[in-house]
Design an enzyme around this catalytic site. Structure first.
Site, PDB file in Angstrom:
ATOM      1  N   HIS A   1      93.857   0.139  56.561  1.00 17.49           N
ATOM      2  CA  HIS A   1      92.537   0.599  56.388  1.00 17.49           C
ATOM      3  C   HIS A   1      91.873   0.256  54.991  1.00 17.49           C
ATOM      4  CE1 HIS A   1      93.460   4.897  55.613  1.00 17.49           C
ATOM      5  NE2 HIS A   1      92.526   4.915  54.744  1.00 17.49           N
TER       6      HIS A   1
ATOM      7  N   SER B   1      94.764   7.726  50.693  1.00 19.59           N
ATOM      8  CA  SER B   1      94.995   6.720  51.766  1.00 19.59           C
ATOM      9  C   SER B   1      96.054   5.566  51.388  1.00 19.59           C
ATOM     10  CB  SER B   1      93.967   6.095  52.300  1.00 19.59           C
ATOM     11  OG  SER B   1      92.972   6.921  53.024  1.00 19.59           O
TER      12      SER B   1
ATOM     13  N   ASP C   1      97.731   1.428  61.340  1.00 18.21           N
ATOM     14  CA  ASP C   1      97.176   1.309  60.139  1.00 18.21           C
ATOM     15  C   ASP C   1      98.309   1.495  58.945  1.00 18.21           C
ATOM     16  OD1 ASP C   1      95.461   1.797  58.187  1.00 18.21           O
ATOM     17  OD2 ASP C   1      95.309   3.782  58.436  1.00 18.21           O
TER      18      ASP C   1
ATOM     19  N   ASP D   1     102.915   8.482  29.328  1.00 19.02           N
ATOM     20  CA  ASP D   1     103.111   9.973  29.993  1.00 19.02           C
ATOM     21  C   ASP D   1     104.316  10.544  29.297  1.00 19.02           C
ATOM     22  OD1 ASP D   1     100.933   9.344  31.627  1.00 19.02           O
ATOM     23  OD2 ASP D   1     102.070   8.478  33.256  1.00 19.02           O
TER      24      ASP D   1
ATOM     25  N   GLU E   1     102.708   5.166  37.195  1.00 17.00           N
ATOM     26  CA  GLU E   1     101.684   5.924  36.698  1.00 17.00           C
ATOM     27  C   GLU E   1     102.070   7.492  37.031  1.00 17.00           C
ATOM     28  OE1 GLU E   1      99.539   6.934  34.419  1.00 17.00           O
ATOM     29  OE2 GLU E   1      98.259   5.447  34.912  1.00 17.00           O
TER      30      GLU E   1
END
Length: 367
Positions: A153, A315, A211, A178, A170
Site C-alpha cells: 500500500h 507502514s 499487502d 550515528d 539509519e
C-alpha cells in the site's frame, strides 16, 4: 485428468504414509527419486508449479503420481508436507546464512528510542507525491543484501508516489553518523530501487488484501556484522525459530519504525530516533472485526491493544519475533492497517502474515 486439489493428493497418499511419516525438516526422497527436505507444500516452488499445471491439465502424464509420492507427512487440519528436492530452486539459497543477529540481547521496549544496535535490518523509504516535497513515506526490512520487504500500500496508485531511494543503516535522522556510548555506526546507505515487486493480487478481494511488496535494490547493500544485518524469514522448517505459525498467538513481538509518535491523526509527529515497542499478538473480538473482510484469516496477524501501537509512517516496517534465547530475529509481520487514532486502548493493527507469503517471496528473489 480434470482439476487436481491438494486435498485429493493428501487422501490418496494417506494409505501409503500410515506408520511411516517423515518429520518436518528431515531428509527424504521426492516423487522423482531425488534427495530433499520434508517441508510445507507452500514453501516448495517446484511442487507448487506441478499442482498448478495439473489443475490446468498441462502437467506431465505421471504428474499426479509424482505429487502423491512426494507427500512425506499428513498433519491434522494443516496442509501436507512434501519432500522438496534440495536443488529445486525454491529461492532458499538466496537467503543469507547469517540473519536476524543483533548486537543487543536485552532490550527495554515500551514506545521508546531504540538503542543503536537493536534493529540492524531496518530500512526507510524516501519518496514524494506529485507536486509535494520529498519525505520518508514508509518503512521496510532488509531480507538479503539486495531485497527489502515492505507493504504494497506504500505504492498505491492514488498516492502517485515516486520512490526515490531506500535508506539502509539509519538510526537518528538528524545526524550524519550515528554514535552511542562511544560506538559509531557506518554512514547510512541511500540505494536506488531497481524494481518494485507488488503482490499481483494486492487490493483483491479486499482493499488491503495481500499487502506485501519486495524492493530489489540497484546494487547490494554493504552488510556490517553488527550495524547492517538482514533479518531472518520464517521459512519452513523454522530451524532456529523454535515455534511455528500456530504458536504466534500469545507471543509478544517487537515493532520498530520512524512513524508518528502522536495519537492524533491530524497532528503527526515524526521522531528523530528509531522507535521500538512491544506488542502482543492475539486474536479477540477486535481482531475478528478487523479481519472480517479477509477471506483467509491467515493473510494477516493482529497485534497491539494495550495502548501501544504502530502509527502513520510505520507502514511496511517489521513485526519481529525472536527465538527463545533472544539471539535471532524473524520478521513475522509487515505493518499494514491500523486504527485512525493510534495507540488507543482496546484497538489493534493488522500486520501482513509473512509466513503465509514466504513462497511468494522466495519465488520473486533472484541473484
Amino acid at each position: 485428468m480434470g482439476h487436481v486439489n491438494v486435498a485429493v493428493v493428501v487422501v490418496a497418499a494417506m494409505a501409503a504414509l500410515v506408520g511411516c511419516q517423515t518429520q518436518q525438516g528431515s531428509s527424504c526422497v521426492d516423487g522423482n527419486g531425488q534427495a530433499g527436505t520434508c517441508i510445507s507444500i507452500r514453501s516448495c516452488q517446484p511442487l507448487q508449479q506441478l499442482v498448478q499445471a495439473l489443475r490446468t491439465n498441462t502437467g506431465p502424464p505421471n504428474g499426479f503420481q509424482i505429487l502423491r509420492r512426494s507427500v512425506c507427512n499428513i498433519q491434522i487440519n494443516r496442509e501436507p508436507l512434501v519432500c522438496c528436492a534440495s536443488s529445486g530452486g525454491t529461492g532458499l539459497d538466496l537467503l543469507p546464512k547469517r540473519c536476524g543477529v543483533t548486537g543487543l540481547v536485552d532490550r527495554i521496549v515500551d514506545g521508546e528510542d531504540a538503542p543503536l544496535l537493536a534493529w540492524p535490518w531496518m530500512a526507510l523509504l524516501r519518496g514524494k507525491a506529485r507536486g509535494q516535497p520529498s519525505t520518508w513515506i514508509c518503512g521496510g526490512v532488509l531480507i538479503n543484501a539486495r531485497y527489502v520487504l515492505t507493504a504494497a500500500h506504500c505504492f498505491k496508485s492514488i498516492f502517485q508516489i515516486e520512490l526515490e531511494f531506500v535508506r539502509i543503516g539509519e538510526h537518528t535522522l538528524s545526524t550524519v553518523q550515528d554514535c552511542e556510548n562511544g560506538l559509531c555506526a557506518p554512514l547510512a546507505q541511500d540505494i536506488l530501487v531497481e524494481q518494485i515487486i507488488m503482490h499481483p493480487e494486492y487490493g483483491s478481494p479486499c482493499k488491503e488484501c495481500n499487502d506485501i511488496a519486495l524492493l530489489r535494490l540497484s546494487h547490494p547493500a554493504q552488510l556490517n556484522p553488527i550495524h547492517v544485518v538482514p533479518i531472518c524469514l520464517p521459512v519452513d522448517p523454522p530451524k532456529d525459530m523454535e515455534f511455528s505459525e500456530e504458536e504466534f498467538q500469545g507471543k509478544v513481538a517487537y515493532a520498530a519504525g520512524w512513524g508518528s509518535t502522536s495519537r492524533s491523526p491530524l497532528n503527526p509527529v515524526t521522531p528523530d530516533v528509531l522507535q521500538q515497542v512491544l506488542l502482543p499478538i492475539n486474536e479477540g473480538n477486535v481482531c475478528n472485526q478487523l479481519k472480517s473482510g479477509y477471506p483467509n484469516r491467515r493473510w494477516t496477524l493482529c497485534a497491539g491493544g494495550e495502548g501501544k501501537d504502530t502509527c502513520k509512517g510505520d507502514s511496511g516496517g517489521p513485526l519481529i519475533l525472536s527465538n527463545k534465547i533472544g539471539t535471532k530475529g524473524f520478521v513475522v509481520g509487515i505493518t499494514s492497517v491500523g486504527p485512525k487514532v493510534c495507540g488507543r486502548q482496546k484497538t489493534q493493527a493488522l500486520y501482513t502474515n509473512v509466513h503465509f507469503y514466504v513462497p511468494w517471496i522466495l519465488k520473486n528473489l533472484r541473484p
